[in-house]
Design a protein around this motif. Structure first.
Motif, PDB file in Angstrom:
ATOM      1  N   LEU A   1      65.103  33.669 -12.917  1.00  0.00           N
ATOM      2  CA  LEU A   1      65.040  34.429 -14.193  1.00  0.00           C
ATOM      3  C   LEU A   1      63.742  34.828 -14.595  1.00  0.00           C
ATOM      4  N   LEU A   2      62.699  34.082 -14.096  1.00  0.00           N
ATOM      5  CA  LEU A   2      61.381  34.432 -14.179  1.00  0.00           C
ATOM      6  C   LEU A   2      60.796  35.649 -13.343  1.00  0.00           C
ATOM      7  N   MET A   3      61.848  35.558 -12.124  1.00  0.00           N
ATOM      8  CA  MET A   3      61.621  36.821 -11.333  1.00  0.00           C
ATOM      9  C   MET A   3      62.120  38.069 -11.831  1.00  0.00           C
ATOM     10  N   MET A   4      63.270  38.199 -12.574  1.00  0.00           N
ATOM     11  CA  MET A   4      63.655  39.359 -13.426  1.00  0.00           C
ATOM     12  C   MET A   4      62.716  39.770 -14.376  1.00  0.00           C
ATOM     13  N   VAL A   5      62.442  38.573 -15.474  1.00  0.00           N
ATOM     14  CA  VAL A   5      61.353  38.983 -16.437  1.00  0.00           C
ATOM     15  C   VAL A   5      60.203  39.533 -15.728  1.00  0.00           C
ATOM     16  N   SER A   6      59.727  39.040 -14.810  1.00  0.00           N
ATOM     17  CA  SER A   6      58.390  39.775 -14.156  1.00  0.00           C
ATOM     18  C   SER A   6      58.725  41.238 -13.521  1.00  0.00           C
ATOM     19  N   ALA A   7      59.863  41.460 -13.239  1.00  0.00           N
ATOM     20  CA  ALA A   7      60.245  42.835 -12.791  1.00  0.00           C
ATOM     21  C   ALA A   7      60.253  43.756 -13.808  1.00  0.00           C
ATOM     22  N   PHE A   8      60.804  43.246 -15.125  1.00  0.00           N
ATOM     23  CA  PHE A   8      60.869  44.297 -16.413  1.00  0.00           C
ATOM     24  C   PHE A   8      59.615  44.323 -17.048  1.00  0.00           C
ATOM     25  N   ALA A   9      58.757  43.255 -17.016  1.00  0.00           N
ATOM     26  CA  ALA A   9      57.428  43.661 -17.851  1.00  0.00           C
ATOM     27  C   ALA A   9      56.285  43.780 -17.099  1.00  0.00           C
ATOM     28  N   GLY A  10      56.350  43.259 -16.030  1.00  0.00           N
ATOM     29  CA  GLY A  10      55.072  43.575 -14.808  1.00  0.00           C
ATOM     30  C   GLY A  10      54.625  41.994 -14.601  1.00  0.00           C
ATOM     31  N   HIS A  11      54.519  41.725 -13.309  1.00  0.00           N
ATOM     32  CA  HIS A  11      53.997  40.524 -12.911  1.00  0.00           C
ATOM     33  C   HIS A  11      52.890  39.958 -13.543  1.00  0.00           C
ATOM     34  N   ASP A  12      51.703  40.560 -13.533  1.00  0.00           N
ATOM     35  CA  ASP A  12      50.337  40.316 -14.104  1.00  0.00           C
ATOM     36  C   ASP A  12      50.539  39.914 -15.628  1.00  0.00           C
ATOM     37  N   PHE A  13      51.278  40.921 -16.265  1.00  0.00           N
ATOM     38  CA  PHE A  13      51.359  40.686 -17.719  1.00  0.00           C
ATOM     39  C   PHE A  13      52.169  39.288 -17.810  1.00  0.00           C
ATOM     40  N   VAL A  14      53.258  39.215 -17.106  1.00  0.00           N
ATOM     41  CA  VAL A  14      54.041  37.939 -17.482  1.00  0.00           C
ATOM     42  C   VAL A  14      53.157  36.803 -17.194  1.00  0.00           C
ATOM     43  N   LYS A  15      52.396  36.690 -16.254  1.00  0.00           N
ATOM     44  CA  LYS A  15      51.415  35.768 -15.853  1.00  0.00           C
ATOM     45  C   LYS A  15      50.775  35.381 -16.988  1.00  0.00           C
ATOM     46  N   ARG A  16      49.835  36.321 -17.514  1.00  0.00           N
ATOM     47  CA  ARG A  16      49.164  36.275 -18.443  1.00  0.00           C
ATOM     48  C   ARG A  16      49.923  35.640 -19.655  1.00  0.00           C
ATOM     49  N   ALA A  17      51.247  36.155 -20.062  1.00  0.00           N
ATOM     50  CA  ALA A  17      51.892  35.744 -21.187  1.00  0.00           C
ATOM     51  C   ALA A  17      52.102  34.220 -21.042  1.00  0.00           C
ATOM     52  N   TYR A  18      52.572  33.881 -19.907  1.00  0.00           N
ATOM     53  CA  TYR A  18      53.069  32.619 -19.596  1.00  0.00           C
ATOM     54  C   TYR A  18      51.649  31.657 -19.716  1.00  0.00           C
ATOM     55  N   ASP A  19      50.654  32.054 -19.148  1.00  0.00           N
ATOM     56  CA  ASP A  19      49.363  31.170 -19.501  1.00  0.00           C
ATOM     57  C   ASP A  19      49.032  31.027 -20.819  1.00  0.00           C
ATOM     58  N   GLU A  20      49.182  31.977 -21.711  1.00  0.00           N
ATOM     59  CA  GLU A  20      48.942  31.948 -23.148  1.00  0.00           C
ATOM     60  C   GLU A  20      50.082  30.861 -23.761  1.00  0.00           C
ATOM     61  N   ALA A  21      51.330  31.193 -23.507  1.00  0.00           N
ATOM     62  CA  ALA A  21      52.511  30.318 -23.876  1.00  0.00           C
ATOM     63  C   ALA A  21      52.128  28.937 -23.652  1.00  0.00           C
TER      64      ALA A  21
END
Length: 349
Positions: free
Chosen positions: A312-332
């Motif tokens: 599920l995380l892999m799909m979200v990263s494909a949609f939003a961009g891996h680096d952007f999702v990583k930054r968002a998860y760090d903030e979350a």
């Protein structure tokens, strides 16, 4: 990309044991892909990001009470049976998982309920924990299904260690669930309240319903570093003409089309025509979406916060961009967002 790219440290206390008090008051993180910005909202603020004639695609699958507890013949050992898939309604054959599996062999019988009127015989081994059961019940098929519902429990995810409570029967189900067949909830949809749906409808947002019956395979761990070698379990989907007409019209008009959940995204991306529109479809999909991937239908999605190394995380990263999702998860994690099935939500626009 490799499996290790999707690993991160998730504090155990951020795994949501309970849902938010009110469905639409869960926290909402908004990711803007164009501006690469992050906002912190409540889920009911979702309405501010949609206009008249935009489309939200909902998964109308309904979770059935798939977890049963029975006793093994002779020994009386307590056995958990998780119903996965009905194989043959006439013969009452089901694919199931059993726990503890080492005690359950072909030919064993299991007895359910205080009156033990429901009996199952093990007729095949499918995997280390998988079995095929034939249920024995004196009654019509409708009575048999009602008996399963009566004896079954809401199948909360294994990470939730507490006992199932009465309110889980309602909260682990979307308010628009109608087609029974899922063993896990399409959790992004759990945040929608009747009030929020009505407000969206009044604003002129259109809704399209598809069905993907969520199976446990969605949550199977990825055990290969090379993601191209991972095989997803198949899940049953149905996309009708009403849905395709609504979605294709929005595609033509370049409206915002929002997939509510990874299950919706997987369903629609499994039935794309050569011209990039959505086809009607009834059947099965084993589609695995991971970066890089070009999406054809939805240009927006709602999703929960997912666990490390999950598909599920892999799909979200494909949609939003891996680096952007990583930054968002760090903030979350820094901001204390809740993760997984009963957790908070993310809107990606």
């Amino acid at each position: 990309m490799k499996l290790s790219h999707f690993n991160f440290d998730l504090p155990e206390e951020l795994l949501a044991e309970y849902p938010s008090e009110h469905r639409d008051e869960a926290r909402l993180m908004v990711l803007n892909r164009k501006d690469q910005t992050i906002e912190h909202k409540l889920f009911k603020d979702l309405i501010d990001y949609f206009e008249e004639d935009d489309v939200m695609i909902l998964n109308n699958t309904k979770v059935f009470p798939a977890r049963l507890f029975g006793n093994k013949e002779k020994t009386g050992a307590r056995i958990e049976v998780f119903l996965l898939r009905e194989l043959n309604p006439e013969q009452r054959l089901w694919d199931v998982l059993v726990d503890p599996a080492r005690k359950i062999r072909i030919g064993n019988k299991l007895y359910f309920g205080e009156d033990e009127t429901l009996v199952a015989e093990v007729i095949d081994n499918t995997t280390s924990r998988g079995r095929t059961l034939r249920f024995l019940y004196d009654g019509s098929y409708g009575e048999f299904r009602r008996k399963l519902t009566e004896l079954g429990q809401t199948p909360l995810p294994k990470y939730i260690k507490r006992e199932v409570e009465p309110e889980d029967e309602d909260r682990y189900q979307t308010i628009y669930a109608k087609n029974e067949g899922a063993v896990a909830a399409p959790t992004a949809g759990l945040h929608f309240s009747k009030h929020l749906l009505k407000r969206l409808e009044i604003k002129g947002v259109n809704f399209a319903e598809v069905t993907l019956h969520v199976g446990l395979g969605t949550f199977n761990p990825v055990e290969v570093e090379d993601l191209s070698k991972h095989k997803m379990d198949s899940e049953e989907i149905s996309i009708n003409k009403i849905a395709t007409d609504t979605i294709n019209s929005a595609l033509k008009e370049k409206r915002r089309i929002c997939a509510v959940g990874t299950t919706v995204m997987r369903a629609v991306e499994s039935s794309v025509s050569s011209s990039g529109t959505l086809n009607e479809f009834t059947g099965w999909t084993n589609k695995f979406i991971f970066p890089p991937y070009d999406f054809s239908i939805a240009n927006c999605m709602v999703t929960n916060f997912h666990t490390p190394k999950s598909t599920l995380l892999m799909m979200v990263s494909a949609f939003a961009g891996h680096d952007f999702v990583k930054r968002a998860y760090d903030e979350a994690i820094k901001e204390g967002y809740k993760f997984y099935s009963y957790g908070d939500a993310m809107l990606i626009i």
